[in-house]
Design a protein around this motif. Structure first.
Motif, PDB file in Angstrom:
ATOM      1  N   TYR A 113       0.897  -1.170   0.000  1.00 16.20           N
ATOM      2  CA  TYR A 113       0.000   0.000   0.000  1.00 16.20           C
ATOM      3  C   TYR A 113       0.915   1.193   0.000  1.00 16.20           C
ATOM      4  O   TYR A 113       1.537   1.509   1.021  1.00 16.20           O
ATOM      5  N   LYS A 140      -4.240 -10.455   6.804  1.00 14.92           N
ATOM      6  CA  LYS A 140      -5.141 -11.545   6.406  1.00 14.92           C
ATOM      7  C   LYS A 140      -6.099 -11.107   5.294  1.00 14.92           C
ATOM      8  O   LYS A 140      -6.227 -11.776   4.267  1.00 14.92           O
ATOM      9  N   GLU A 158     -13.803 -13.142   7.733  1.00 21.02           N
ATOM     10  CA  GLU A 158     -14.489 -13.111   9.027  1.00 21.02           C
ATOM     11  C   GLU A 158     -16.007 -13.124   8.854  1.00 21.02           C
ATOM     12  O   GLU A 158     -16.695 -12.221   9.319  1.00 21.02           O
ATOM     13  N   ALA A 212       2.485  -4.783   3.000  1.00 19.29           N
ATOM     14  CA  ALA A 212       1.528  -5.416   3.914  1.00 19.29           C
ATOM     15  C   ALA A 212       1.593  -6.937   3.839  1.00 19.29           C
ATOM     16  O   ALA A 212       1.249  -7.631   4.799  1.00 19.29           O
ATOM     17  N   CYS A 226      -2.205  -7.970  10.451  1.00 15.59           N
ATOM     18  CA  CYS A 226      -1.098  -8.779   9.939  1.00 15.59           C
ATOM     19  C   CYS A 226      -1.215  -9.019   8.438  1.00 15.59           C
ATOM     20  O   CYS A 226      -0.277  -9.516   7.822  1.00 15.59           O
ATOM     21  N   PRO A 231      -2.710 -11.888  14.210  1.00 15.26           N
ATOM     22  CA  PRO A 231      -3.202 -10.702  14.918  1.00 15.26           C
ATOM     23  C   PRO A 231      -3.713  -9.626  13.969  1.00 15.26           C
ATOM     24  O   PRO A 231      -3.378  -9.623  12.780  1.00 15.26           O
TER      25      PRO A 231
HETATM   26  N1  LIG Z   1      -6.796   0.244   1.856  1.00 18.11           N
HETATM   27  C1  LIG Z   1      -5.636   0.290   2.521  1.00 18.11           C
HETATM   28  N2  LIG Z   1      -4.797   1.321   2.345  1.00 18.11           N
HETATM   29  C2  LIG Z   1      -3.621   1.385   3.002  1.00 18.11           C
HETATM   30  N3  LIG Z   1      -3.202   0.454   3.876  1.00 18.11           N
HETATM   31  C3  LIG Z   1      -4.005  -0.589   4.105  1.00 18.11           C
HETATM   32  C4  LIG Z   1      -5.262  -0.728   3.449  1.00 18.11           C
HETATM   33  N4  LIG Z   1      -5.842  -1.877   3.869  1.00 18.11           N
HETATM   34  C5  LIG Z   1      -4.991  -2.414   4.759  1.00 18.11           C
HETATM   35  N5  LIG Z   1      -3.874  -1.664   4.915  1.00 18.11           N
HETATM   36  C6  LIG Z   1      -2.735  -1.950   5.781  1.00 18.11           C
HETATM   37  O1  LIG Z   1      -2.232  -3.228   5.493  1.00 18.11           O
HETATM   38  C7  LIG Z   1      -1.971  -3.951   6.672  1.00 18.11           C
HETATM   39  C8  LIG Z   1      -2.771  -5.253   6.696  1.00 18.11           C
HETATM   40  O2  LIG Z   1      -4.139  -4.921   6.767  1.00 18.11           O
HETATM   41  P1  LIG Z   1      -5.276  -6.028   6.656  1.00 18.11           P
HETATM   42  O3  LIG Z   1      -6.570  -5.331   6.629  1.00 18.11           O
HETATM   43  O4  LIG Z   1      -4.972  -6.940   5.548  1.00 18.11           O
HETATM   44  O5  LIG Z   1      -5.068  -6.767   8.043  1.00 18.11           O
HETATM   45  P2  LIG Z   1      -5.973  -7.886   8.718  1.00 18.11           P
HETATM   46  O6  LIG Z   1      -5.051  -8.977   9.113  1.00 18.11           O
HETATM   47  O7  LIG Z   1      -7.117  -8.249   7.859  1.00 18.11           O
HETATM   48  O8  LIG Z   1      -6.465  -7.144  10.038  1.00 18.11           O
HETATM   49  P3  LIG Z   1      -7.858  -7.342  10.823  1.00 18.11           P
HETATM   50  O9  LIG Z   1      -7.733  -8.635  11.548  1.00 18.11           O
HETATM   51  O10 LIG Z   1      -7.886  -6.174  11.757  1.00 18.11           O
HETATM   52  O11 LIG Z   1      -8.953  -7.334   9.831  1.00 18.11           O
HETATM   53  C9  LIG Z   1      -2.274  -3.029   7.824  1.00 18.11           C
HETATM   54  O12 LIG Z   1      -1.077  -2.446   8.247  1.00 18.11           O
HETATM   55  C10 LIG Z   1      -3.188  -2.000   7.227  1.00 18.11           C
HETATM   56  O13 LIG Z   1      -2.994  -0.763   7.843  1.00 18.11           O
END
Ligand SMILES: Nc1ncnc2c1ncn2[C@@H]1O[C@H](COP(=O)(O)OP(=O)(O)OP(=O)(O)O)[C@@H](O)[C@H]1O
Ligand SMILES: [Mg+2]
Lengths: 258, 302
Positions: free
Chosen positions: A23, A52, A180, A28, A50, A47
């Motif tokens: 991003y 996912k 989820e 990420a 991370c 967590p």
């Molecule tokens: N649209 C976006 N723009 C910029 N950064 C993003 C975007 N979506 C996610 N990120 C960043 O990428 C990383 C992973 O995010 P992601 O949503 O994939 O995590 P996740 O494991 O699904 O978290 P959660 O369990 O809270 O849903 C994080 O640091 C988040 O800030």
């Protein structure tokens, strides 16, 4: 990094090769290589933050809709790279369905929600039959068959989520991605979704993101543990939860952190 | 200590009462004004209908209140207003909706940030300017294309009114579409929808109530529009649906009589109230129809 395999035959529905997602300049997902076996349930755990959801969106090119997102590496689907130049992301999403964390039915009738996909994709055939069959598969038919023209928003949260699953099934995808899918639901509705996943895996390959360890243990055949964008460990769900190789994985699944 | 706390509460209560009294008075003034307007319209119209039967008014095909023999058939004026509004709607609805879809779903954010305020500025241009624009630009161009077209014609008026209400449709519809939750769009894309399919089959239906409201406001404004229409379409009461003809709308007639030296209480004077009442009813009917339509077809997101 070589692909982490969990099957011997190499009968993978999806395989990532050195997939990274950025991003802007924030990485990420970091060079993840693993396979998703056909007709199995794979859970992605780790967590919050991370990666996912980001990894899940790699599989149906939903990250294309995020202007800042950039994906590198290869994702093989039936031997073809989903990110090859000639691949149409719209077609990818038709073949690889997705269910979101928050139920997001269209503000249309129950019928029109399910018929939406078949109609825009010009599937042809008997739409009524597709609607009925999809609702049957999503174990919602008996509850809604007498009010197909009612607004989808009149359904309960759990019913809405099953409607979203029916809607995804109506375009006959090969793979179902679920981010989820039960986190906004009560225990009874959650149990129904889990039951449904058990039934669907006969016909579909399912990748599910979950925060709930018990849920991952209950529904999945394989579990991938992600931390800060890296795939720390990927194995049989049983192994991940009882005898993980990595200390980090063990700490997470036993609830010592995260 | 405790009494000062109670004292503070009661002074706040007093302020609450004052605020309530002020806003109630403000609301009351606007309601009373509306009632006053309707009462005057109805009162003067009753005077008119004592002299001219409502049947003659509503079914007569000649409108010559300022000449002898006087005829008070309002159909030519009604037809004129409807003709202009229909031409305007045919132009403004597709273009306005198209612009809204483009701005909300396709345009880069920076472009949207420039165009949105511009639309609002366009909506604020005095209508007489649009009238001159019609006379000095649209009509000459039309006369080039359509041989024998007069200086004053309904087509130019309809086009200019369409151009005038277009920004309003574009801006209000875009607001409604932009407010549609992102999750709904994602749902559409995840089912294999193209950008166009998501825009037309997910976003547009979900924003329908705002979009239809913008159409109704725009058409009401087209029917009520006066200056641009007077300048472009002329003042010839004419029962026709031929857009090449010069016509007179209900509003144009009201202006014509208001500007003249018609004596107070004369039948010509009273006739503008009858026409005004009809105009009011037409607009009211449009709003009622709009509400009915929304109730029937709206797809509201939670
Ligand atoms: N649209 C976006 N723009 C910029 N950064 C993003 C975007 N979506 C996610 N990120 C960043 O990428 C990383 C992973 O995010 P992601 O949503 O994939 O995590 P996740 O494991 O699904 O978290 P959660 O369990 O809270 O849903 C994080 O640091 C988040 O800030
Ligand atoms: Mg997530």
């Amino acid at each position: 990094m070589s692909t982490i395999r969990v099957t011997a035959g190499g009968d993978a529905a999806l395989e990532t090769r050195d997939v990274s997602v950025f991003y802007g300049s924030n990485e990420a997902i970091k060079t993840v290589s693993f396979e998703i076996p056909r007709n199995k349930v794979v859970a992605l755990i780790g967590p919050s933050g991370c990666g996912k959801s980001t990894l899940l969106r790699v599989f149906n090119r939903m990250n294309d809709l995020v202007p800042t997102a950039r994906v590198t590496g290869e994702v093989l689907f039936q031997g073809e790279d989903l990110y090859a130049d000639h691949v149409d992301p719209v077609e990818v999403r038709r073949r690889i369905g997705m269910v979101f964390q928050k139920p997001n039915p269209f503000p249309k009738s129950i019928y029109d929600n399910v018929a939406f996909g078949p109609k825009i994709n010009g599937t042809g055939g008997d739409i009524d039959a597709i609607v009925e069959q999809s609702l049957q598969q999503a174990a919602l038919w008996d509850e809604v068959k007498d009010r197909l023209s009612a607004s989808a928003l009149e359904l309960s949260g759990g019913q809405q989520q099953r409607l979203c699953i029916a809607r995804a099934l109506a375009v006959t995808p090969e793979i179902l991605l679920m981010d989820e899918p039960a986190s906004a639901l009560d225990p009874i509705a959650t149990a129904k979704i889990e039951e449904l996943i058990h039934q669907l895996v006969a016909d579909y390959t399912i990748v599910i993101v979950t925060h709930n360890m018990q849920q991952a243990a209950r529904v999945s055949d394989y579990t991938a543990y992600l931390y800060l964008g890296e795939l720390i460990e990927y194995d049989d769900t049983n192994t991940i939860f009882t005898a993980p190789t990595e200390k980090h994985t063990e700490d997470y699944v036993t609830g010592r952190f995260g | 200590m405790s009494s000062s706390v109670l004292g503070a509460v009661s002074s706040r209560t007093a302020r609450e009462r004052l605020v309530r009294a002020v806003v109630t008075a403000a609301g009351g003034v606007s309601i009373l004004t509306t009632i006053g307007i309707v009462v005057v319209l109805v009162w003067e119209s009753i005077g008119f209908f004592r002299r001219v039967s409502p049947v003659e008014f509503l079914t007569g095909t000649e409108w010559t209140p300022l000449f002898q023999p006087q005829h008070f058939g309002v159909l030519p004026l009604l037809a004129g207003s409807v003709l202009v509004a229909v031409i305007a709607a045919l132009i403004a609805i597709p273009l306005g909706l198209g612009s809204a879809i483009y701005l909300s779903e396709y345009a880069p954010r920076q472009l949207r940030a420039v165009i949105k305020p511009t639309l609002e500025v366009l909506a604020g241009i005095p209508t007489v300017v649009y009238g001159y624009f019609a006379l000095t630009f649209i009509t000459p161009v039309l006369r080039h294309i359509i041989p024998g077209l007069g200086i004053f014609n309904a087509l130019a008026a309809g086009i200019v009114v369409g151009v005038m209400v277009l920004p309003m449709i574009a801006s209000l519809s875009e607001d409604a579409m932009f407010a549609v939750p992102r999750e709904l769009r994602q749902g559409g894309y995840a089912l294999g929808g193209t950008k166009f399919e998501v825009a037309t089959r997910v976003v547009t239906p979900a924003a329908l109530s705002g979009i239809v409201a913008s159409f109704i406001l725009a058409i009401s404004r087209a029917i009520g529009e006066t200056m641009a229409v007077v300048l472009a379409a002329g003042m010839t009461p004419n029962l026709t649906f031929d857009p090449r003809e010069s016509i007179q709308t209900m509003t144009a007639y009201i202006v014509q009589v208001s500007l003249g030296d018609t004596p107070f209480g004369s039948i010509e004077y009273q006739s503008i109230f009858a026409v005004g009442l009809l105009l009011f009813m037409v607009t009211l009917a449009m709003n009622i129809f709009g509400r009915w339509f929304l109730k029937r077809y709206r797809e509201e997101y939670a």
